[in-house]
Design a protein around this motif. Structure first.
Motif, PDB file in Angstrom:
ATOM      1  N   ASP A  54       0.803  -1.225   0.000  1.00  0.00           N
ATOM      2  CA  ASP A  54       0.000   0.000   0.000  1.00  0.00           C
ATOM      3  C   ASP A  54       0.834   1.272   0.000  1.00  0.00           C
ATOM      4  OD1 ASP A  54      -2.393  -1.501   0.100  1.00  0.00           O
ATOM      5  OD2 ASP A  54      -2.209  -1.711   2.269  1.00  0.00           O
ATOM      6  N   GLU A  55       2.146   1.127  -0.248  1.00  0.00           N
ATOM      7  CA  GLU A  55       3.019   2.302  -0.253  1.00  0.00           C
ATOM      8  C   GLU A  55       3.168   2.873  -1.659  1.00  0.00           C
ATOM      9  OE1 GLU A  55       4.045   3.708   2.548  1.00  0.00           O
ATOM     10  OE2 GLU A  55       2.981   2.119   3.609  1.00  0.00           O
ATOM     11  N   ASN A  56       3.709   4.081  -1.732  1.00  0.00           N
ATOM     12  CA  ASN A  56       3.887   4.771  -3.008  1.00  0.00           C
ATOM     13  C   ASN A  56       5.291   4.510  -3.535  1.00  0.00           C
ATOM     14  OD1 ASN A  56       3.586   6.466  -5.206  1.00  0.00           O
ATOM     15  ND2 ASN A  56       4.092   8.319  -4.045  1.00  0.00           N
ATOM     16  N   CYS A  57       5.474   3.370  -4.197  1.00  0.00           N
ATOM     17  CA  CYS A  57       6.770   3.054  -4.785  1.00  0.00           C
ATOM     18  C   CYS A  57       6.568   2.115  -5.961  1.00  0.00           C
ATOM     19  CB  CYS A  57       7.717   2.428  -3.762  1.00  0.00           C
ATOM     20  SG  CYS A  57       7.214   0.786  -3.184  1.00  0.00           S
ATOM     21  N   TYR A  58       7.592   2.046  -6.798  1.00  0.00           N
ATOM     22  CA  TYR A  58       7.649   1.064  -7.866  1.00  0.00           C
ATOM     23  C   TYR A  58       8.402  -0.167  -7.361  1.00  0.00           C
ATOM     24  CZ  TYR A  58       6.363   4.811 -11.144  1.00  0.00           C
ATOM     25  OH  TYR A  58       5.712   5.826 -11.804  1.00  0.00           O
ATOM     26  N   VAL A  59       8.277  -1.263  -8.107  1.00  0.00           N
ATOM     27  CA  VAL A  59       9.122  -2.433  -7.913  1.00  0.00           C
ATOM     28  C   VAL A  59       9.603  -2.868  -9.298  1.00  0.00           C
ATOM     29  CG1 VAL A  59       7.908  -3.198  -5.825  1.00  0.00           C
ATOM     30  CG2 VAL A  59       7.187  -4.078  -8.053  1.00  0.00           C
ATOM     31  N   ASP A  60      10.718  -3.597  -9.343  1.00  0.00           N
ATOM     32  CA  ASP A  60      11.131  -4.165 -10.627  1.00  0.00           C
ATOM     33  C   ASP A  60      11.270  -5.673 -10.513  1.00  0.00           C
ATOM     34  OD1 ASP A  60      13.908  -4.953 -10.039  1.00  0.00           O
ATOM     35  OD2 ASP A  60      14.454  -2.842 -10.144  1.00  0.00           O
ATOM     36  N   THR A  61      11.350  -6.334 -11.666  1.00  0.00           N
ATOM     37  CA  THR A  61      11.326  -7.796 -11.708  1.00  0.00           C
ATOM     38  C   THR A  61      12.710  -8.419 -11.624  1.00  0.00           C
ATOM     39  OG1 THR A  61      11.485  -7.968 -14.133  1.00  0.00           O
ATOM     40  CG2 THR A  61       9.272  -7.682 -13.181  1.00  0.00           C
ATOM     41  N   SER A  62      13.752  -7.613 -11.474  1.00  0.00           N
ATOM     42  CA  SER A  62      15.109  -8.142 -11.521  1.00  0.00           C
ATOM     43  C   SER A  62      15.374  -9.126 -10.388  1.00  0.00           C
ATOM     44  CB  SER A  62      16.125  -6.994 -11.467  1.00  0.00           C
ATOM     45  OG  SER A  62      16.070  -6.307 -10.240  1.00  0.00           O
ATOM     46  N   SER A  63      16.119 -10.183 -10.719  1.00  0.00           N
ATOM     47  CA  SER A  63      16.487 -11.233  -9.755  1.00  0.00           C
ATOM     48  C   SER A  63      15.282 -11.780  -9.002  1.00  0.00           C
ATOM     49  CB  SER A  63      17.533 -10.713  -8.764  1.00  0.00           C
ATOM     50  OG  SER A  63      18.801 -10.632  -9.377  1.00  0.00           O
ATOM     51  N   ALA A  64      14.169 -11.906  -9.709  1.00  0.00           N
ATOM     52  CA  ALA A  64      12.948 -12.377  -9.061  1.00  0.00           C
ATOM     53  C   ALA A  64      12.225 -13.460  -9.853  1.00  0.00           C
ATOM     54  CB  ALA A  64      11.999 -11.204  -8.819  1.00  0.00           C
TER      55      ALA A  64
END
Length: 264
Positions: A188-198
């Motif tokens: 619920d926070e205001n941030c992006y995520v990326d798919t790297s190493s996942a």
């Protein structure tokens, strides 16, 4: 259609092999690319749909900061498909001056790695960095590692609450190796995520579930070169049951929003 890899590491040719070895040793993995150079990155993506790369490196001492930022800026000048992010170290003497210089160099954001830099991501020294760049530059923060507390997602939650206008990519789906745990803190926070190493660790079904739990508009494709091969990472993502609109958001539009710049 552009396809943007939002998480790639590059190093000068003379240390690119040593740097790749060091990363492999840190994570106890065999690196996809034994040489982490710009040329190796471009070669790894030859024949793929990947058109652009967000590139960065990490300063493990304050004395490396300016040299790395100069190197990234130079590589961006040589490779128009590169989008360069600056580095910063918690003990660098004049953060504001170097951020100003990085912007003049044409760098588009900042990358830090609390675990390799051995600093809590919410340490007061780094809180000063966030204060300087809030509203000016986005930041990629390595987040999550079951072995360390430096990059714990709860620390990022505190940062996001303190600096609500800070644009952050919580790398590695919000928490490398603690993906589900990270979701509890960051959903619920205001941030992006990326798919790297996942993607390799999550598998297609859980990766799609996590992307939709965060909101697909917050997810960016990233390879984590040289740890993983960008072509392999792209093909894994492309095989997942995202809609065309979702896929374009993850591989293109979300990165544009993250860096505040159109990519054609």
């Amino acid at each position: 259609m552009p396809v943007i890899d939002a998480h790639s590491h590059i190093y000068p040719e003379k240390i690119a092999a040593k740097a790749s070895d060091a990363v492999g040793d840190f994570y106890h993995v065999e690196m996809a690319a034994p040489v982490a150079s710009a040329d190796a990155l471009m070669a790894a993506c030859e024949g793929t749909p990947i058109t652009h790369h967000l590139v960065h490196s990490v300063a493990t001492t304050p004395g490396q900061v300016e040299t790395i930022n100069d190197f990234i800026a130079d590589q961006c000048a040589r490779h128009p498909e590169f989008i360069g992010f600056a580095t910063m170290h918690q003990d660098y003497e004049d953060i504001e001056a170097e951020i100003d210089r990085a912007i003049k160099l044409g760098l588009k954001g900042v990358k830090i790695h609390p675990d390799t830099q051995k600093v809590d991501m919410d340490d007061p020294r780094l809180m000063r960095l966030y204060e300087v760049i809030e509203g000016r530059l986005p930041i990629v923060i390595h987040t999550g590692d079951y072995r360390y507390d430096y990059s714990h997602p709860r620390r990022l939650k505190r940062i996001l609450r303190t600096f609500p206008k800070l644009v952050v990519d919580a790398a590695h789906f919000g928490g490398w190796s603690v993906f589900d745990y990270a979701l509890e803190y960051l959903e619920d926070e205001n941030c992006y995520v990326d798919t790297s190493s996942a993607l390799e660790f999550l598998g297609p079904r859980r990766a799609v579930e996590l992307a939709r739990a965060y909101g697909v508009e917050r997810v960016m494709f990233g390879s984590d070169f040289p740890m993983w091969n960008p072509a392999t990472e792209y093909n894994m993502l492309a095989a997942m049951p995202f809609t065309e609109e979702e896929f374009e958001a993850i591989t293109w539009h979300n990165v544009e929003h993250f860096i505040g710049q159109k990519i054609k």
